[in-house]
Design a protein around this motif. Structure first.
Motif, PDB file in Angstrom:
ATOM      1  N   UNK A  27       0.833  -1.212   0.000  1.00  0.00           N
ATOM      2  CA  UNK A  27       0.000   0.000   0.000  1.00  0.00           C
ATOM      3  C   UNK A  27       0.864   1.257   0.000  1.00  0.00           C
ATOM      4  N   UNK A  28       1.992   1.240   0.708  1.00  0.00           N
ATOM      5  CA  UNK A  28       2.895   2.398   0.711  1.00  0.00           C
ATOM      6  C   UNK A  28       3.518   2.577  -0.677  1.00  0.00           C
ATOM      7  N   UNK A  29       3.899   1.473  -1.314  1.00  0.00           N
ATOM      8  CA  UNK A  29       4.449   1.548  -2.676  1.00  0.00           C
ATOM      9  C   UNK A  29       3.426   2.174  -3.620  1.00  0.00           C
ATOM     10  N   UNK A  30       2.173   1.751  -3.509  1.00  0.00           N
ATOM     11  CA  UNK A  30       1.134   2.297  -4.379  1.00  0.00           C
ATOM     12  C   UNK A  30       0.943   3.793  -4.132  1.00  0.00           C
ATOM     13  N   UNK A  31       1.004   4.196  -2.870  1.00  0.00           N
ATOM     14  CA  UNK A  31       0.830   5.607  -2.538  1.00  0.00           C
ATOM     15  C   UNK A  31       1.964   6.444  -3.147  1.00  0.00           C
ATOM     16  N   UNK A  32       3.207   5.989  -2.988  1.00  0.00           N
ATOM     17  CA  UNK A  32       4.323   6.756  -3.529  1.00  0.00           C
ATOM     18  C   UNK A  32       4.386   6.687  -5.050  1.00  0.00           C
ATOM     19  N   UNK A  33       3.905   5.605  -5.626  1.00  0.00           N
ATOM     20  CA  UNK A  33       3.801   5.546  -7.094  1.00  0.00           C
ATOM     21  C   UNK A  33       2.806   6.596  -7.573  1.00  0.00           C
ATOM     22  N   UNK A  34       1.716   6.763  -6.849  1.00  0.00           N
ATOM     23  CA  UNK A  34       0.733   7.795  -7.204  1.00  0.00           C
ATOM     24  C   UNK A  34       1.330   9.190  -7.048  1.00  0.00           C
ATOM     25  N   UNK A  35       2.057   9.413  -5.949  1.00  0.00           N
ATOM     26  CA  UNK A  35       2.684  10.722  -5.732  1.00  0.00           C
ATOM     27  C   UNK A  35       3.678  11.062  -6.844  1.00  0.00           C
ATOM     28  N   UNK A  36       4.535  10.087  -7.169  1.00  0.00           N
ATOM     29  CA  UNK A  36       5.557  10.383  -8.174  1.00  0.00           C
ATOM     30  C   UNK A  36       4.943  10.518  -9.574  1.00  0.00           C
ATOM     31  N   UNK A  37       3.884   9.777  -9.847  1.00  0.00           N
ATOM     32  CA  UNK A  37       3.182   9.942 -11.124  1.00  0.00           C
ATOM     33  C   UNK A  37       2.544  11.329 -11.214  1.00  0.00           C
ATOM     34  N   UNK A  38       1.919  11.743 -10.119  1.00  0.00           N
ATOM     35  CA  UNK A  38       1.304  13.076 -10.087  1.00  0.00           C
ATOM     36  C   UNK A  38       2.368  14.160 -10.240  1.00  0.00           C
ATOM     37  N   UNK A 130       7.744  18.430  -3.022  1.00  0.00           N
ATOM     38  CA  UNK A 130       8.928  18.037  -2.252  1.00  0.00           C
ATOM     39  C   UNK A 130       8.579  17.874  -0.775  1.00  0.00           C
ATOM     40  N   UNK A 131       7.798  18.798  -0.240  1.00  0.00           N
ATOM     41  CA  UNK A 131       7.372  18.680   1.155  1.00  0.00           C
ATOM     42  C   UNK A 131       6.526  17.432   1.377  1.00  0.00           C
ATOM     43  N   UNK A 132       5.615  17.166   0.452  1.00  0.00           N
ATOM     44  CA  UNK A 132       4.736  15.992   0.610  1.00  0.00           C
ATOM     45  C   UNK A 132       5.544  14.695   0.550  1.00  0.00           C
ATOM     46  N   UNK A 133       6.394  14.570  -0.465  1.00  0.00           N
ATOM     47  CA  UNK A 133       7.174  13.329  -0.614  1.00  0.00           C
ATOM     48  C   UNK A 133       8.075  13.081   0.595  1.00  0.00           C
ATOM     49  N   UNK A 134       8.788  14.120   1.031  1.00  0.00           N
ATOM     50  CA  UNK A 134       9.697  13.937   2.164  1.00  0.00           C
ATOM     51  C   UNK A 134       8.925  13.820   3.473  1.00  0.00           C
ATOM     52  N   UNK A 135       7.818  14.532   3.587  1.00  0.00           N
ATOM     53  CA  UNK A 135       7.026  14.491   4.820  1.00  0.00           C
ATOM     54  C   UNK A 135       6.335  13.160   5.036  1.00  0.00           C
ATOM     55  N   UNK A 136       5.734  12.627   3.992  1.00  0.00           N
ATOM     56  CA  UNK A 136       5.053  11.331   4.124  1.00  0.00           C
ATOM     57  C   UNK A 136       6.079  10.224   4.387  1.00  0.00           C
ATOM     58  N   UNK A 137       7.225  10.305   3.720  1.00  0.00           N
ATOM     59  CA  UNK A 137       8.282   9.333   4.016  1.00  0.00           C
ATOM     60  C   UNK A 137       8.740   9.484   5.462  1.00  0.00           C
TER      61      UNK A 137
END
Length: 193
Positions: A27-38, A130-137
């Motif tokens: 589920x985390x992989x799917x979430x970050x795949x969606x973030x990076x696609x967006x 950048x904030x979202x990707x680093x913050x969620x991680x």
């Protein structure tokens, strides 16, 4: 019917907690795949502020990779019942993970000092991503640190050893996943920024 389902679960040989961990990871992989696609789609739309990534993101990457090395060493010594080294390696994993989070906080401070914000009228989508990707991680890393702390406390109570490996095995898998996810994010941001 419930007895049949239970029997299939136990006869599969997969521990329910391992199965749950893999569901979480997927589920985390799917979430970050969606973030990076967006991220990629939004960048192509224009109005994208180009800026250099904070320098300490590379240092943070090294810290997290080193923490993964110590986590793996902790797993190996647990299999050999070397509890004293286990405690040291888990403590080092924990310390490096905390150092990573402090470094991420400093990276955000660097962004703010360069007037790159998360939201509001002054924000640009590139900074917000950048904030979202680093913050969620970072949030997931905090959950990983809590798990490392639980395993460390368990080690002090002699509940992690060659005959009780499930806790440290699950923790090791999750920690390596978080490290690998960060390396992916760092490379993705470096190549697409």
């Amino acid at each position: 019917m419930a007895g049949v389902i239970q029997q299939k679960q136990t006869s599969s040989g997969v521990h329910p907690l391992k199965f749950a961990l893999w569901l979480i990871i997927i589920s985390i992989i799917m979430m970050f795949a969606a973030f990076t696609s967006a991220y990629i789609v939004r960048k192509e739309e224009g109005n994208w502020l180009e800026f250099d990534l904070p320098d300490n993101l590379l240092i943070n990457t090294v810290l997290l990779v080193l923490s993964s090395v110590f986590m793996q060493l902790a797993y190996f010594v647990a299999k050999k019942d070397n509890i004293n080294q286990l405690k040291i390696y888990l403590a080092l994993t924990l310390a490096l993970g905390v150092a990573f989070l402090i470094g991420q906080w400093e990276a955000w401070g660097d962004l703010v000092s360069r007037k790159i914000f998360f939201g509001g009228s002054d924000a640009n989508p590139s900074g917000s991503f950048l904030y979202v990707l680093t913050g969620v991680h970072g949030f997931h890393l905090i959950t990983g640190l809590l798990y490392v702390l639980i395993v460390l406390i368990s080690a002090f109570n002699f509940k992690v050893h060659s005959k009780k490996m499930l806790r440290i095995e699950l923790c090791t898998v999750y920690w390596h996943f978080l490290g690998g996810l960060w390396v992916y994010l760092y490379l993705f941001l470096s190549l697409n920024h």
